[in-house]
Design a protein around this motif. Structure first.
Motif, PDB file in Angstrom:
ATOM      1  N   THR A 124       0.839  -1.203   0.000  1.00  7.82           N
ATOM      2  CA  THR A 124       0.000   0.000   0.000  1.00  7.82           C
ATOM      3  C   THR A 124       0.873   1.251   0.000  1.00  7.82           C
ATOM      4  OG1 THR A 124      -1.837  -1.091   1.129  1.00  7.82           O
ATOM      5  CG2 THR A 124      -1.756   1.297   1.265  1.00  7.82           C
ATOM      6  N   GLN A 138      -0.787   3.322  -3.103  1.00  9.03           N
ATOM      7  CA  GLN A 138      -1.320   4.662  -2.855  1.00  9.03           C
ATOM      8  C   GLN A 138      -1.028   5.622  -3.995  1.00  9.03           C
ATOM      9  OE1 GLN A 138      -0.448   6.470   0.901  1.00  9.03           O
ATOM     10  NE2 GLN A 138      -1.444   4.856   2.085  1.00  9.03           N
ATOM     11  N   LEU A 188      -8.952   1.981   2.602  1.00  5.79           N
ATOM     12  CA  LEU A 188      -7.874   1.007   2.538  1.00  5.79           C
ATOM     13  C   LEU A 188      -7.791   0.257   3.860  1.00  5.79           C
ATOM     14  CD1 LEU A 188      -5.110   3.101   0.734  1.00  5.79           C
ATOM     15  CD2 LEU A 188      -6.894   1.656  -0.261  1.00  5.79           C
TER      16      LEU A 188
END
Length: 263
Positions: free
Chosen positions: A105, A110, A127
């Motif tokens: 992530t 991201q 998330l």
């Protein structure tokens, strides 16, 4: 209370035949044969125990029994249509819930989500940090990103190559091994143990030693010059997969996101 079994196909044929007062025109609307319409009407009459149409020299006429039920039948079909629209509304929503390990992530996902959302200001993401498979229904997930050897029981697509790279600080460092759960085994002495591959990259950049991590995870740090690759990439059974059960995978919003992330 147990619901009565509804002969929905027959009722749909009844509605069309009643509007047209013609089995032929009803058949054209429903893309079936007039004989199929007649068969459905006869089956419905047998089930209900009433006559639904009269045949006259001028054509079909509705019986009082049919006229008595038509308004409620058509109102019911409108309710069905509203229910379908309500169930499909989630596909058109601008919110996506994604589960992924913290390291991918931070290091990869991201930035790509931000780029994807740049032209869609109303898009929203939730998330969820998760290293293990989650119950998609319980967690209300749309999509998950996993380091695995396949998509498993779900639909999925692999992103990046199935390979690991070994990294060290840009200025070099000791040949000690940085260990994290899931890293390949080695004979070098372990200088530090960390929680995930993302922290292993940080440890390598800070000069603790060498970290063997998925190549996809290391792309940004290699490109920025924070770390350098030692030796050649090594094949691995593990790679990153975007996965979801079939119902979520078929959603338009999920399809669009998967296409963007794999472009």
């Amino acid at each position: 209370m147990k619901r009565t079994h509804l002969p929905l196909n027959g009722l749909r044929v009844l509605d069309a035949a009643a509007r047209h007062l013609s089995f032929t025109r009803a058949a054209d609307e429903l893309a079936v044969t007039p004989a199929a319409v007649g068969q459905q009407i006869r089956a419905l009459e047998d089930m209900l125990g009433v006559v639904l149409f009269r045949r006259t020299p001028k054509g079909l006429e509705l019986t009082p029994e049919t006229e008595a039920g038509l308004d409620a039948l058509r109102a019911g079909f409108l309710e069905f249509e509203e229910a379908v629209r309500a169930m499909q509304a989630g596909q058109a929503s601008l919110a996506l819930t994604i589960a992924a390990p913290r390291d991918i992530t931070a290091k990869w996902l991201q930035a790509r989500l931000a780029a994807y959302a740049s032209g869609q200001p109303d898009l929203r993401f939730q998330l969820i940090a998760a290293d293990e498979a989650l119950d998609f229904t319980e967690a209300n997930l749309d999509l998950a990103l996993r380091l695995a050897d396949s998509a498993g029981e779900h639909e999925g697509v692999r992103i990046g190559e199935a390979a690991f790279v070994t990294l060290e600080a840009a200025a070099g460092g000791p040949a000690h091994r940085i260990e994290w759960p899931g890293c390949p085994h080695g004979d070098e002495p372990v200088t530090i143990r960390v929680a995930d591959a993302g922290l292993a990259i940080e440890a390598a950049a800070n000069g603790f030693g060498r970290a063997s991590v998925p190549s996809l995870l290391a792309q940004a740090d290699i490109a920025s010059g924070r770390v350098r690759v030692v030796g050649e990439a090594s094949p691995s059974p593990l790679s990153y997969w975007l996965i979801a059960p079939m119902p979520q995978w078929r959603q338009k919003k999920v399809k669009a996101l998967v296409e963007a992330l794999t472009a």
